[in-house]
Design a protein around this motif. Structure first.
Motif: not given
Length: 73
Positions: A42-65
């Motif tokens: 669970e701890k590994r999955l949560l870290a992975e999810l947090e990382n992917k959520t952060h990456s998704l936010a950055k991708i969305r920023e670029k899409i808006e740009y």
């Protein structure tokens, strides 16, 4: 069996899945070991999810740009 597939689908290594299944076969006395394995997974999955959520936010920023940039043309 469904739970084993879920563990595999969430990235638990096959060796750990085998270990988990072997502990399960030994009965409830192995519950603390299985609990620890699941908590670590669970701890590994949560870290992975947090990382992917952060990456998704950055991708969305670029899409808006790029949307704004494209609209200027």
């Amino acid at each position: 069996m469904e739970f084993v597939f879920r563990l595999k689908a969430t990235g638990m290594p096959i060796a750990q899945i085998v270990e988990f299944a072997e502990l399960r076969e030994k009965g409830n006395t192995t519950a603390p070991e299985r609990l620890k394995m699941l908590q670590e997974h669970e701890k590994r999955l949560l870290a992975e999810l947090e990382n992917k959520t952060h990456s998704l936010a950055k991708i969305r920023e670029k899409i808006e740009y790029y949307k704004k940039l494209a609209m200027r043309r």
